[in-house]
Design a protein around this motif. Structure first.
Motif, PDB file in Angstrom:
ATOM      1  N   HIS A  61      43.445 -59.164  19.475  1.00 48.94           N
ATOM      2  CA  HIS A  61      43.644 -58.895  21.129  1.00 48.94           C
ATOM      3  C   HIS A  61      45.082 -59.503  21.483  1.00 48.94           C
ATOM      4  CE1 HIS A  61      39.725 -57.336  21.888  1.00 48.94           C
ATOM      5  NE2 HIS A  61      39.160 -58.462  21.477  1.00 48.94           N
ATOM      6  N   MET A  62      45.396 -60.541  20.941  1.00 49.81           N
ATOM      7  CA  MET A  62      46.721 -61.171  21.169  1.00 49.81           C
ATOM      8  C   MET A  62      47.866 -60.191  20.733  1.00 49.81           C
ATOM      9  SD  MET A  62      46.385 -63.803  22.866  1.00 49.81           S
ATOM     10  CE  MET A  62      44.956 -63.270  23.731  1.00 49.81           C
ATOM     11  N   ASP A  63      47.793 -59.494  19.608  1.00 49.11           N
ATOM     12  CA  ASP A  63      48.608 -58.410  19.004  1.00 49.11           C
ATOM     13  C   ASP A  63      48.902 -57.581  20.013  1.00 49.11           C
ATOM     14  OD1 ASP A  63      49.332 -60.062  17.024  1.00 49.11           O
ATOM     15  OD2 ASP A  63      47.889 -59.038  15.696  1.00 49.11           O
ATOM     16  N   THR A  64      47.805 -56.989  20.493  1.00 51.20           N
ATOM     17  CA  THR A  64      47.668 -55.811  21.648  1.00 51.20           C
ATOM     18  C   THR A  64      48.319 -55.979  22.741  1.00 51.20           C
ATOM     19  OG1 THR A  64      45.522 -55.032  20.483  1.00 51.20           O
ATOM     20  CG2 THR A  64      45.929 -54.247  22.756  1.00 51.20           C
ATOM     21  N   HIS A  68      53.292 -64.061  22.960  1.00 52.18           N
ATOM     22  CA  HIS A  68      52.102 -63.997  22.653  1.00 52.18           C
ATOM     23  C   HIS A  68      51.347 -63.388  21.220  1.00 52.18           C
ATOM     24  CE1 HIS A  68      51.395 -64.742  27.014  1.00 52.18           C
ATOM     25  NE2 HIS A  68      50.278 -64.843  26.729  1.00 52.18           N
ATOM     26  N   GLY A  69      52.514 -62.665  20.592  1.00 48.37           N
ATOM     27  CA  GLY A  69      52.362 -62.270  19.456  1.00 48.37           C
ATOM     28  C   GLY A  69      52.006 -63.433  18.323  1.00 48.37           C
ATOM     29  N   ASN A  70      52.780 -64.363  18.668  1.00 49.29           N
ATOM     30  CA  ASN A  70      52.579 -65.532  17.965  1.00 49.29           C
ATOM     31  C   ASN A  70      51.190 -66.197  18.030  1.00 49.29           C
ATOM     32  OD1 ASN A  70      55.209 -65.715  17.199  1.00 49.29           O
ATOM     33  ND2 ASN A  70      55.895 -67.020  19.080  1.00 49.29           N
ATOM     34  N   TYR A  71      50.360 -65.893  19.071  1.00 49.63           N
ATOM     35  CA  TYR A  71      49.079 -66.327  18.854  1.00 49.63           C
ATOM     36  C   TYR A  71      48.146 -65.551  17.962  1.00 49.63           C
ATOM     37  CZ  TYR A  71      49.021 -68.827  23.290  1.00 49.63           C
ATOM     38  OH  TYR A  71      49.203 -70.026  24.443  1.00 49.63           O
ATOM     39  N   ILE A 106      49.893 -55.176  39.669  1.00 51.05           N
ATOM     40  CA  ILE A 106      48.430 -55.377  39.345  1.00 51.05           C
ATOM     41  C   ILE A 106      47.762 -54.888  38.197  1.00 51.05           C
ATOM     42  CG2 ILE A 106      46.349 -54.672  40.375  1.00 51.05           C
ATOM     43  CD1 ILE A 106      48.095 -54.438  43.280  1.00 51.05           C
ATOM     44  N   SER A 107      48.019 -53.529  37.747  1.00 48.13           N
ATOM     45  CA  SER A 107      47.526 -53.284  36.335  1.00 48.13           C
ATOM     46  C   SER A 107      47.760 -54.106  35.166  1.00 48.13           C
ATOM     47  CB  SER A 107      47.996 -51.685  36.159  1.00 48.13           C
ATOM     48  OG  SER A 107      47.557 -51.293  34.995  1.00 48.13           O
ATOM     49  N   MET A 108      49.270 -54.556  35.297  1.00 44.45           N
ATOM     50  CA  MET A 108      49.665 -55.420  34.142  1.00 44.45           C
ATOM     51  C   MET A 108      48.778 -56.753  34.204  1.00 44.45           C
ATOM     52  SD  MET A 108      53.358 -56.632  33.342  1.00 44.45           S
ATOM     53  CE  MET A 108      53.665 -57.410  35.151  1.00 44.45           C
ATOM     54  N   CYS A 109      48.758 -57.147  35.291  1.00 42.43           N
ATOM     55  CA  CYS A 109      47.719 -58.526  35.371  1.00 42.43           C
ATOM     56  C   CYS A 109      46.152 -58.243  34.919  1.00 42.43           C
ATOM     57  CB  CYS A 109      47.848 -59.154  36.956  1.00 42.43           C
ATOM     58  SG  CYS A 109      49.316 -59.738  37.382  1.00 42.43           S
ATOM     59  N   LYS A 110      45.532 -57.241  35.448  1.00 43.12           N
ATOM     60  CA  LYS A 110      44.246 -56.949  34.803  1.00 43.12           C
ATOM     61  C   LYS A 110      44.308 -56.769  33.482  1.00 43.12           C
ATOM     62  CE  LYS A 110      42.960 -54.605  39.423  1.00 43.12           C
ATOM     63  NZ  LYS A 110      42.368 -53.297  39.832  1.00 43.12           N
ATOM     64  N   LYS A 111      45.381 -56.134  33.078  1.00 43.92           N
ATOM     65  CA  LYS A 111      45.181 -56.084  31.466  1.00 43.92           C
ATOM     66  C   LYS A 111      45.441 -57.527  30.772  1.00 43.92           C
ATOM     67  CE  LYS A 111      47.236 -51.142  31.152  1.00 43.92           C
ATOM     68  NZ  LYS A 111      48.373 -50.462  30.825  1.00 43.92           N
ATOM     69  N   GLY A 112      46.102 -58.406  31.501  1.00 37.86           N
ATOM     70  CA  GLY A 112      46.099 -59.732  30.847  1.00 37.86           C
ATOM     71  C   GLY A 112      44.844 -60.405  30.906  1.00 37.86           C
ATOM     72  N   ASP A 144      63.209 -59.299  31.784  1.00 39.19           N
ATOM     73  CA  ASP A 144      63.724 -59.925  30.787  1.00 39.19           C
ATOM     74  C   ASP A 144      62.666 -60.889  30.408  1.00 39.19           C
ATOM     75  OD1 ASP A 144      65.907 -59.313  29.149  1.00 39.19           O
ATOM     76  OD2 ASP A 144      67.155 -60.083  30.746  1.00 39.19           O
ATOM     77  N   ARG A 145      62.235 -61.773  31.491  1.00 39.10           N
ATOM     78  CA  ARG A 145      61.340 -62.808  31.124  1.00 39.10           C
ATOM     79  C   ARG A 145      59.971 -62.502  30.763  1.00 39.10           C
ATOM     80  NH1 ARG A 145      63.182 -67.647  35.854  1.00 39.10           N
ATOM     81  NH2 ARG A 145      65.144 -67.577  35.188  1.00 39.10           N
ATOM     82  N   LEU A 146      59.434 -61.405  31.347  1.00 41.66           N
ATOM     83  CA  LEU A 146      58.114 -61.008  31.173  1.00 41.66           C
ATOM     84  C   LEU A 146      58.173 -60.352  29.517  1.00 41.66           C
ATOM     85  CD1 LEU A 146      56.846 -58.758  33.914  1.00 41.66           C
ATOM     86  CD2 LEU A 146      55.868 -60.528  32.744  1.00 41.66           C
ATOM     87  N   TYR A 147      59.222 -59.552  29.193  1.00 39.91           N
ATOM     88  CA  TYR A 147      59.303 -59.405  27.887  1.00 39.91           C
ATOM     89  C   TYR A 147      59.100 -60.283  26.800  1.00 39.91           C
ATOM     90  CZ  TYR A 147      60.859 -56.135  23.765  1.00 39.91           C
ATOM     91  OH  TYR A 147      61.040 -55.855  22.548  1.00 39.91           O
ATOM     92  N   GLY A 148      59.925 -61.392  27.054  1.00 38.03           N
ATOM     93  CA  GLY A 148      59.707 -62.556  26.100  1.00 38.03           C
ATOM     94  C   GLY A 148      58.329 -63.307  26.314  1.00 38.03           C
ATOM     95  N   VAL A 149      57.792 -63.160  27.336  1.00 35.34           N
ATOM     96  CA  VAL A 149      56.435 -63.916  27.542  1.00 35.34           C
ATOM     97  C   VAL A 149      55.575 -63.241  26.719  1.00 35.34           C
ATOM     98  CG1 VAL A 149      54.635 -64.551  28.991  1.00 35.34           C
ATOM     99  CG2 VAL A 149      56.910 -65.358  29.715  1.00 35.34           C
ATOM    100  N   TYR A 150      55.289 -61.798  26.931  1.00 28.57           N
ATOM    101  CA  TYR A 150      54.448 -61.034  26.198  1.00 28.57           C
ATOM    102  C   TYR A 150      54.752 -60.928  24.525  1.00 28.57           C
ATOM    103  CZ  TYR A 150      51.948 -58.547  30.121  1.00 28.57           C
ATOM    104  OH  TYR A 150      51.443 -58.345  30.989  1.00 28.57           O
ATOM    105  N   LYS A 151      56.116 -60.898  24.267  1.00 28.58           N
ATOM    106  CA  LYS A 151      56.242 -60.749  22.664  1.00 28.58           C
ATOM    107  C   LYS A 151      55.735 -62.321  22.153  1.00 28.58           C
ATOM    108  CE  LYS A 151      57.485 -56.722  22.321  1.00 28.58           C
ATOM    109  NZ  LYS A 151      56.916 -55.902  21.713  1.00 28.58           N
TER     110      LYS A 151
END
Length: 441
Positions: free
Chosen positions: A273-276, A246-249, A421-427, A237-244
């Motif tokens: 890049h932020m939208d992606t 980032h769309g504001n950036y 780990i993959s998620m963090c690398k993508k970030g 839940d929290r990750l979803y909110g944090v990622y979304k």
């Protein structure tokens, strides 16, 4: 994992094992099933699709439900195994409702009380985060159930005992007549009542310490996995909110680029890049959900383990009741032979009030008791043999299950860690790209 319809229709020691080879993202749950039985060497089993249907139920009310297409393919070579490159035959297909899977599992539970029967996917979504629907007809939910039902069939087909069951084979290959065939086995008459199970649980005098420990471990494992899945749902839940967010950036950088000349291109690129980054969380959590389902399977397995423990309690209870009945008959014989009543009884009081019975009557009673004692001794012997055989076969399956559990959960947790780990690398990559964009402004 999912319910069949909108209607009411819709069941230790931890060892170390070697990790199986890494699977691709698409292999999901079914990669965990060991394909080692004769059935899986000659037949391929898949649940390939789900379909929503409408019809009238048993009380003539309209309902919407889901059916699942089971596809089986017999290899066309007579040998036990098909060499690499072997051509499989054209598959046979049939549709099954979830209720039929339930009926099959109930039959297996009753017929093989000493085996830890693989669980079915959940009826209603549990441990969901806000983006997941709890609707049992939701397409994503139905798809996860389809995967779970296929996994159930493969679990049964890979079991050294269950895979040889004729009713299971007919479930896979006969669309019509299967339900009648399973009911004709009379398995429903063997279902132990819940009251009897509770009576056995509380009245067994000499419980097997191994099964007691296994039952306690199963309860504790259920609690631990439940907590783990709740934590994972909160994190999702929290990750979803944090990622979304980032769309504001992306939106802000895009707006900012419109008022800048020299900096505009860099800001616009950073915004992309932020939208992606914001959009990537959907695929990440979808993949993560599959690994959560693998862990969740063992939450449901704990009830199957407890079922075996309850069956052992019933077996032990029957043995103790037979031994108790035999001891009582032997006491009656001793009292009748000696004339000494060791405990108060109605017969003893009657003898005092109305006189002793004749020698002939006593001899008849003694003969009857002797016959009854012989039958009782035979019953105790049979019950003892049954109990020992239950322990032997059950513990053999328990050891097999422990090995399977350790390997599966280890693989699921490693796969889950790889996703993180993959998620963090993508970030890191996204922000590195954004940094490059800023540097070129």
């Amino acid at each position: 994992m999912m319910a069949d319809s909108g209607s009411s229709e819709e069941i230790a020691v931890i060892g170390n094992t070697d990790l199986i080879s890494d699977e691709s993202e698409n292999n999901l749950i079914n990669t965990m099933v060991e394909r080692e039985t004769a059935l899986l060497r000659k037949m391929e089993i898949n649940v390939t699709e789900a379909e929503k249907r409408s019809g009238k139920n048993t009380v003539n009310m309209q309902e919407t439900y889901t059916v699942y297409l089971i596809e089986t393919r017999l290899y066309n070579r007579p040998a036990e195994t098909v060499p690499e490159g072997g051509t499989p035959a054209v598959p046979d297909t049939l549709w099954r409702r979830y209720s039929e899977f339930e009926l099959l599992r109930t039959y297996l539970l009753v017929t093989y009380p000493y085996i830890i029967i693989p669980p079915l996917p959940e009826k209603r979504a549990e441990f969901v985060w806000h983006k997941l629907s709890a609707d049992n007809l939701d397409p994503d939910f139905v798809e996860r159930r389809r995967v779970g039902l296929e996994n159930f069939l493969l679990r049964v087909a890979s079991h050294p005992v269950l895979s040889n069951d004729k009713i299971f084979f007919r479930f896979l290959t006969e669309e019509k007549g299967w339900r009648e065939a399973v009911l004709e086995t009379g398995f429903q008459d063997k279902v132990d009542s819940r009251l009897k199970s509770l009576s056995a649980m509380f009245r067994v005098k000499n419980p097997d310490k191994r099964f007691t420990a296994l039952k306690q471990y199963s309860d504790e494992l259920n609690t631990v996995i439940s907590h783990l899945l709740r934590v994972r749902a909160r994190v999702a839940d929290r990750l979803y909110g944090v990622y979304k967010v980032h769309g504001n950036y992306g939106r802000v950088f895009s707006e900012w680029s419109a008022i800048e000349k020299e900096m505009g291109d860099g800001l616009q690129s950073a915004g992309h890049h932020m939208d992606t980054y914001a959009a990537s969380i959907d695929d990440i959590l979808e993949e993560e959900e599959h690994y959560a389902d693998q862990v969740k399977e063992y939450l449901f397995y704990t009830d199957a383990v407890r079922s075996v423990c309850r069956k052992h309690e019933l077996s032990q209870y029957d043995l103790e009741m037979a031994a108790q009945d035999l001891a009582y008959k032997k006491q009656q014989k001793e009292e009748l032979a000696t004339g000494i009543v060791r405990v108060f009884s109605l017969k003893g009081m009657t003898s005092k009030l109305f006189g002793q019975e004749s020698q002939e009557q006593r001899e008849i009673r003694l003969a009857a008791l002797e016959q009854s004692i012989q039958e009782g001794e035979e019953t105790v012997k049979e019950k003892n043999a049954e109990c020992q055989e239950f322990v032997r076969t059950a513990w053999e399956d328990i050891e097999r299950f422990k090995e399977q559990k350790d390997k599966d959960l280890r693989e699921a947790l490693i796969s889950y860690a790889v996703v993180q780990i993959s998620m963090c690398k993508k970030g890191i990559q996204v922000w590195s790209n954004a940094k490059e964009c800023f540097s070129k402004m």
